[in-house]
Design a protein around this motif. Structure first.
Motif, PDB file in Angstrom:
ATOM      1  N   LEU A  15       0.844  -1.191   0.000  1.00  0.00           N
ATOM      2  CA  LEU A  15       0.000   0.000   0.000  1.00  0.00           C
ATOM      3  C   LEU A  15       0.879   1.240   0.000  1.00  0.00           C
ATOM      4  N   THR A  16       0.781   2.041  -1.048  1.00  0.00           N
ATOM      5  CA  THR A  16       1.497   3.314  -1.094  1.00  0.00           C
ATOM      6  C   THR A  16       0.541   4.409  -0.662  1.00  0.00           C
ATOM      7  N   VAL A  17       0.962   5.187   0.313  1.00  0.00           N
ATOM      8  CA  VAL A  17       0.157   6.286   0.826  1.00  0.00           C
ATOM      9  C   VAL A  17       0.792   7.585   0.342  1.00  0.00           C
ATOM     10  N   SER A  18       0.058   8.296  -0.520  1.00  0.00           N
ATOM     11  CA  SER A  18       0.625   9.516  -1.097  1.00  0.00           C
ATOM     12  C   SER A  18      -0.468  10.374  -1.709  1.00  0.00           C
ATOM     13  N   ASP A  19      -0.312  11.683  -1.565  1.00  0.00           N
ATOM     14  CA  ASP A  19      -1.195  12.631  -2.224  1.00  0.00           C
ATOM     15  C   ASP A  19      -0.688  12.984  -3.617  1.00  0.00           C
ATOM     16  N   SER A  20       0.545  12.564  -3.942  1.00  0.00           N
ATOM     17  CA  SER A  20       1.148  13.001  -5.199  1.00  0.00           C
ATOM     18  C   SER A  20       1.605  11.874  -6.123  1.00  0.00           C
ATOM     19  N   ASP A  56       1.391   8.251  -8.343  1.00  0.00           N
ATOM     20  CA  ASP A  56       0.494   7.340  -9.042  1.00  0.00           C
ATOM     21  C   ASP A  56       1.334   6.153  -9.509  1.00  0.00           C
ATOM     22  N   ALA A  57       0.722   5.233 -10.224  1.00  0.00           N
ATOM     23  CA  ALA A  57       1.420   4.006 -10.614  1.00  0.00           C
ATOM     24  C   ALA A  57       2.672   4.275 -11.442  1.00  0.00           C
TER      25      ALA A  57
END
Length: 180
Positions: A18-23, A25-26
């Motif tokens: 799980l990547t947690v980020s507001d900035s 994408d894949a």
């Protein structure tokens, strides 16, 4: 001293990332890619992969889904472990933990200190267990993900690692749920 016991068979575990980020994408999830590359190179199975925004309820929701899944043994998240107002991954993990693996954060900090000095105090890496699933929250930097995998998780998620490892006690993680 720790070592790999070559007389034991390797047991692959199913790991969700799980990547947690507001900035991110894949296309530019470097930390998530590092974790996937390393877990697959070690012989483990990528069970699922997601990217979510730094929203506590979204993180918690995905953690709970994976904890409830028979297809996931381990969840590794990256990102959102810092000190800013948007960094809520640690709180989301703690919302679901039944038990926290206190030493995980301590060992991670020790390893980080050797690489980045006192800047390591800004990380809140954490680990825990819920519903028979291991959960680890790592910082979002590629270097931190490499360090956590290469120096801690690659060993603890290898059944052959001695004197002990997380895999050998997996069948007993939820034994309290089976007691009558």
């Amino acid at each position: 001293m720790s070592q790999i016991d070559e007389t034991r068979d390797f047991i692959a575990v199913r790991i969700a990332v799980l990547t947690v980020s507001d900035s991110r994408d894949a296309s530019d999830d470097r930390s998530g890619n590092i974790l996937v590359d390393r877990l697959e190179a070690a012989g483990h199975t990528l069970a699922d992969r997601m990217i979510v925004r730094d929203e506590r309820d979204q993180i918690t929701e995905h953690l709970r889904e994976w904890i409830a899944s028979d297809e996931v043994d381990v969840v590794i998240s990256t990102g959102g472990t810092g000190l800013t107002g948007r960094d809520v991954t640690v709180e989301a993990h703690r919302d679901v933990y039944e038990k926290e693996i206190d030493a995980f954060g301590t060992v991670f900090t020790h390893i980080s200190m050797q690489k980045i000095g006192t800047s390591a105090v800004q990380s809140r890496a954490t680990g825990g267990v819920a519903g028979g699933t291991y959960l680890f929250a790592l910082p979002g930097s590629p270097g931190a993900c490499k360090d956590a995998w290469d120096e801690i998780l690659s060993y603890q998620l290898d059944y052959r690692h001695k004197p002990c490892n997380f895999v050998e006690i997996m069948p007993r993680l939820d034994e309290h749920l089976r007691r009558k």
